[in-house]
Structure formats: structure tokens, C-alpha cells
Design an enzyme around this catalytic site. Structure first.
Site, PDB file in Angstrom:
ATOM      1  N   GLU A  36       0.796  11.149 -16.609  1.00  0.00           N
ATOM      2  CA  GLU A  36       0.073  12.661 -16.336  1.00  0.00           C
ATOM      3  C   GLU A  36      -1.408  12.162 -16.104  1.00  0.00           C
ATOM      4  OE1 GLU A  36       0.039  15.268 -19.506  1.00  0.00           O
ATOM      5  OE2 GLU A  36      -0.920  16.876 -18.071  1.00  0.00           O
ATOM      6  N   ARG A 261       5.894   3.956 -30.126  1.00  0.00           N
ATOM      7  CA  ARG A 261       4.427   4.052 -29.344  1.00  0.00           C
ATOM      8  C   ARG A 261       3.794   2.580 -29.934  1.00  0.00           C
ATOM      9  NH1 ARG A 261       3.049   9.096 -26.967  1.00  0.00           N
ATOM     10  NH2 ARG A 261       0.823   8.319 -26.686  1.00  0.00           N
ATOM     11  N   LYS A 271      -5.348   9.840 -24.717  1.00  0.00           N
ATOM     12  CA  LYS A 271      -6.311  10.337 -23.641  1.00  0.00           C
ATOM     13  C   LYS A 271      -7.249  11.457 -24.052  1.00  0.00           C
ATOM     14  CE  LYS A 271      -2.906   9.414 -19.839  1.00  0.00           C
ATOM     15  NZ  LYS A 271      -1.921  10.749 -19.899  1.00  0.00           N
TER      16      LYS A 271
END
Ligand code: ATP
Ligand code: MG
Length: 563
Positions: A36, A261, A271
Site C-alpha cells: 500500500e 511477519r 509504516k
């Protein structure tokens, strides 16, 4: 590196793919990486990229880069550009397969109509708040929306009017009609579309309804003919929904597989948290060398190869674990050790005058460029009467086990001569400002004909021929291994290490470093690996210390072996 290398950890994703190829579920491999564009990529993304793109390469398949740009509020072109640069830097080439979820908005709209016509989606007039309240909990089923049984005709009409902008933001949604008592909350009539008047970076004001991530992701995978959609573990609970949409739409059905992750100690990755560091000025931008963004790591001097090796060696598993940052540094040292040319630099200079060396004489001494790779050859370094050594390398009163220079003591200057300290000059405050030494002309090159061996070898530069430079030394950005380990009411910001950056302005490097360019990497003997910073100019070169020489990981490994 080959996959058959016995040192590589197992990869359960490959086992699943092997099985899919064997059973004929797919006859090739096609993956994607779907960031994204709401920030810069970090080392966690590198893991996801290496898994998706690396696996496709291994199976001679294809991989796509797809920007998952469904949330116009936070997305920007700057982020798209930086992501492309970073992924290319890692060494991956997606050729012409660069896609945007927003390019599929029209098809997604058609897909939504198809579900409405099948009686599988409805327009709901509940507010976001009411939807949340009626969704139920892990132990309590949700409540059906009073709008759930609208007719197909009414739904088609309302959905069209949503698109045409007849209703205010947030007043209606399109929801999938699945099961309000499903054990998995994601299956309780999830929202597919929301009304949002926000200019999209690529679509402008064309749309005032935007599809949700869940309604976009799997369908985008399907449209692109993806076979294996490899994503991180938080999407595991979304997989039933991913499958439900594809089955109900009766379109190509990729397989989603989740992996753990990446977490690193002393590091934060998300982020939106990195944005806080950047926007509040705790670091100097996204590419600050203390950040574990790919642009930060690049500016710090990391090689793409070391990052890919790191991602390969940490392996692919389902269970979450925290990787020691020392292991990342170890992968880097391992890579740089083999290819970084050695130079000499003095960071905190102490002047040394060789009393018995002729005033104007300059000698050219030969130095080895890389003892790990003799094919890198040798170079000449000048030697003269006035030199600099490191302040740390001298002690007026040497403690036990300090073997470097001290009054009356002899040490070797690397590639040069043995020198002996005969006098110490101090300023008014008693600080040592200058040393007087004598040298032994018979030890040229670093060996004595009588076989005596000093216990220490020091690096040095001449005062007349070296280049003045700025050196930036970095420490961890966070004081604690877990930056989230904070007192109540505080957040990770309170764990920022105030000493994570030290700037030295009076450093000297050997003259062979005259024409360096930003990004060049080398080892400064005894000090670590360094690279030329983007702020560097010919007049004022700036070097970042990428990593010190001492390998904390090698120590940990050794300790583990001895356990
Ligand atoms: P972040 O907030 O850190 O950017 P994200 O998951 O929201 O994380 P996306 O841009 O949506 O970021 O991520 C693109 C892909 O990268 C996703 O498929 C996600 O699975 C993967 N990814 C993100 N962070 C990590 C991580 N720490 N380890 C492994 N994969 C990750
Ligand atoms: Mg995200």
C-alpha cells in the site's frame, strides 16, 4: 546460493507449491507483492518481497508489482516512486507487470453487481458505528442488519446511486451477505464498498465509492492470474473471505498462504509508526541511516545482497519470532568482508611527530587492498614526518592488557614502521595534544630483521597528505530491545536512544579516497565498514559508519555452540 544448500532453513510454502504443481492445481507459479503506497518500504517488506519474488524466480515463474491503492486518504506518488526504486535496488525486475488495484475499480464494480444479482450482497444503511456495534464478539454472534433482505432490484438501484454520488459519505455501504453468526468475525457480512469523497492519486475524483481491502485483494490476484498469494500472518483470518468472494464470483482462484511477519529487536517497523519518527523529526527523513527502511539501509551502506541473504537465512515459518538485529549486521559484515577495499582513516586524531624522520621526505608504502581477496591488488600510501593516530590508541598510563602506544613503548604502524614514543606534549589543561616518537628505519613494511614483534599494530594517516572528512557514527535508534516496553501512558518514542548519532568533524582519511562517490563502500582498518553519504561533496566528504567490525552475532553463535 542454492536451495539445496543444507544450511538453509525449511520453507513450508515451497512444499505447498510443490504439491500444487504435482496435483495439477496449477501448472506454473505467478506471485505478486502488493504494497500500500502509504509510506516507505522497510526490512519487513523486504522479507515479503524476497518470498514472493524469490519463489517465483526459483520456479521460473513470473511476479507482479501491484500497488494496493484503495485508500486515497493516505496514499501518495512519492511513496510509489520510492517503492519502485527500493525493489529495483534489491535486484528484482517486474518487467512490464506493474499494476494498480485502482485500475480494477471498474471490474470490481461489475463483480459487486454480480454478487448483488446472486443475492450475495446488499446495500446497508447502518453507520460505521452501528455496523461495529452489531458485529458481535468472539463469543457472541452478530445481529442481522434490518436492510439485509432488500430485493435485488432495490440493491442494484441503490448501489448505482451510491456510485453516482447521490448519498453523503458514510451514509451507506455495500455488504456481503454471508453469516452474522459465523465464528470468524470477518465473515459477518463484511463491508465491500464505502462512500468516500476523496481525490485518489491516480483516479482523481472519478469515484466516490471505494472498495475495501478484502473485496479488492483476492479479485486483483485473480484478475492478474496469480497462482500463489503469499502474505503475512494477519491475513490468515481473512482467508475464508478471500476464498468466499472468489468462489461466489466463479473466477480464477489463487491460493493464499500466510507466513510470519518479521520482527527485529531494537526496531519498529510499521509504516504508520515510521511516519511518526519522520514527521516529528526524531530522524532526518525516511532514508535516515538509523531507520530500517530500505532507503535508510541503503544510505547506511547495506548491500542488497546482504539483505537478500538475511531474508533467505531467517527462513519462512508460520510462527512469529523476533530476529536479533545482530544477525542482520552479521550478514552484512560477511558480504562486505569479501569485497570491501580497505583504507586507513583516523576519526579522533592525535598528532605524532617522528623526530628522527627527515623533514621533507615522503615515502610511498605499499598496502594490501583486501587480505580476503588478493586479486584486488595493492595501493601506495604516503608516509612522512607528521602523522595522526587515533587518540584511543595512546595511554599515558596504560592499564593492564592495553598493548597500544604508551611512553617508552614500541608499536607497529600498519604497512609502515615500528615507532617508539619518547615524549608527550600536553596543553594547559593537561590534555595530551602531541606525541614525539622515533622510528626504526630497518622495520620498513612492518617487520624487524631481528624478529622482534610489537604487541600492537595501529592505523594512521599523514598530516600533510590526508583528506579532512566528516564521519557519522550510528548506534541503535532505540535503547530497549523491545521499543514498546514503556511505562503506562508512554509510547515507543520514549525509548529513543538520544545518542544514536554522533558526528565527528575532524577526521582524516588517506589520499586514495579522493574521488569517492555517494554509495561507495569500504572498510576503514580497525574501525568498521563505511560508505559515502549522499550529503558528501568533493570539498567535504561525509562517511557513514555502516557497521563496526566487532561481530556480536559471531559471539552469540559461539556462546550457543558452547552451551
Ligand atoms: P506496514 O504497516 O509495516 O507497512 P503493511 O502490512 O500494512 O505493513 P503493506 O504495504 O500493506 O504493509 O504490505 C505489503 C506486503 O508486505 C503485505 O503483503 C505484508 O504481508 C508484507 N509485510 C509488511 N510488513 C511485513 C513484515 N514485518 N514482515 C513480513 N511481511 C511484511
Ligand atoms: Mg497495510
Amino acid at each position: 546460493m542454492s536451495r539445496n544448500d543444507i544450511n538453509l532453513p525449511p520453507n513450508f510454502i515451497k512444499d505447498i507449491i510443490d504439491e500444487d504443481l504435482k496435483t495439477g492445481r496449477y501448472d506454473h507459479v505467478h506471485t505478486r507483492f502488493p504494497p500500500e503506497p502509504n509510506g516507505y518500504l522497510h526490512i519487513g517488506h523486504a522479507k515479503a518481497i524476497c518470498i514472493n519474488f524469490g519463489i517465483a524466480e526459483e520456479y521460473n515463474g513470473l511476479y507482479n508489482l501491484r500497488f494496493d491503492d484503495t485508500n486515497p486518504i493516505k496514499e501518495e506518488q512519492e511513496y510509489i516512486d520510492s517503492m519502485k526504486e527500493d525493489i529495483r535496488w534489491l535486484g528484482f525486475d517486474w518487467e512490464d507487470r506493474e499494476y494498480y488495484a485502482s485500475d480494477y475499480f471498474e471490474i470490481l464494480y461489475e463483480y459487486a453487481i454480480k454478487l448483488i444479482k446472486k443475492g450475495k450482497a446488499y446495500v446497508c444503511d447502518l453507520s460505521a458505528e452501528e455496523i461495529r456495534e452489531t458485529r458481535g464478539t468472539l463469543t457472541k454472534p452478530g445481529k442481522k442488519s434490518p436492510y439485509r433482505d432488500r430485493s435485488v432490484e432495490e440493491n442494484l438501484d441503490l448501489f448505482r446511486r451510491m456510485r453516482e454520488g447521490e448519498f453523503p459519505d458514510g451514509s451507506r455501504t455495500l455488504r456481503a451477505k454471508i453469516d452474522m453468526s459465523a465464528g470468524n468475525i470477518n465473515m459477518r457480512d463484511p463491508v465491500m464498498y464505502r462512500i468516500l469523497r476523496e481525490t485518489h492519486p491516480r483516479m482523481g475524483d472519478k469515484w466516490c465509492i471505494y472498495p475495501t481491502y478484502d473485496f479488492t485483494h483476492g479479485q486483483s490476484d485473480s484478475i492478474e492470474g496469480i497462482t500463489h498469494s503469499l502474505c503475512s500472518i494477519e491475513f490468515e483470518d481473512h482467508r475464508p473471505l478471500y476464498n468466499w468472494f472468489l468462489e461466489e464470483l466463479e473466477i480464477h482462484h489463487p491460493r493464499q498462504i500466510e507466513f510470519a511477519r518479521l520482527y527485529l529487536n531494537y526496531t519498529i517497523l510499521r509504516k504508520r509508526r515510521l511516519i511518526k519518527l519522520v514527521e516529528s523529526g526524531y530522524v532526518n527523513g525516511w532514508d535516515d541511516p538509523r531507520m530500517l527502511t530500505l532507503s535508510g539501509l541503503r544510505r547506511r551502506g547495506y548491500t542488497p545482497e546482504s539483505i537478500r541473504t538475511f531474508c533467505e537465512k531467517i527462513g519462512v515459518a508460520k510462527s512469529e519470532s523476533v530476529v536479533d538485529i545482530a544477525f542482520l549486521e552479521h550478514c552484512l559484515r560477511d558480504d562486505l568482508n569479501k569485497r570491501a577495499q580497505r583504507y586507513m582513516a583516523v576519526l579522533r586524531p592525535l598528532k605524532v611527530i617522528i623526530d628522527n624522520y627527515p623533514e621533507d621526505k615522503i615515502e610511498e608504502l605499499e598496502a594490501i587492498n583486501n587480505p580476503e581477496d588478493l586479486s584486488m591488488g595493492t595501493r601506495k600510501i604516503p608516509f612522512s614526518k607528521v602523522l595522526y593516530i587515533e587518540q584511543d590508541d595512546f595511554r599515558e598510563e596504560p592499564p593492564k592488557k592495553f598493548y597500544r602506544l604508551a611512553p617508552g613503548r614500541e608499536v607497529r604502524l600498519r604497512y609502515a614502521y615500528f615507532i617508539k614514543c619518547v615524549d608527550v606534549v600536553k596543553d594547559d589543561k593537561g590534555n595530551v595534544v602531541e606525541l614525539h616518537c622515533t622510528y626504526d628505519p630497518k622495520t620498513r613494511g612492518g617487520d624487524a630483521p631481528d624478529g622482534r614483534k610489537p604487541k600492537a599494530t595501529l592505523h594512521w594517516v599523514t598530516s600533510s597528505h590526508s583528506i579532512k572528512a566528516e564521519v557519522r557514527l550510528y548506534d541503535r535508534l532505540f535503547k530497549k530491545a523491545n521499543p514498546d516496553d514503556v511505562e503506562e501512558g508512554e509510547d515507543f518514542i520514549s525509548n529513543i536512544n538520544p545518542k544514536s548519532l554522533e558526528i565527528l568533524n575532524e577526521c582524516f582519511v588517506e589520499p586514495n579516497l579522493k574521488n569517492v562517490k555517494p554509495g561507495d563502500r569500504f572498510q576503514f582498518e580497525r574501525l568498521g565498514y563505511f560508505c559515502v553519504d549522499t550529503n558528501s561533496t568533493d570539498l567535504k566528504p561525509v562517511f557513514n559508519r555502516t557497521v563496526a567490525l566487532k561481530d556480536a552475532w559471531a559471539k552469540i553463535e559461539k556462546a550457543q555452540k558452547n552451551m
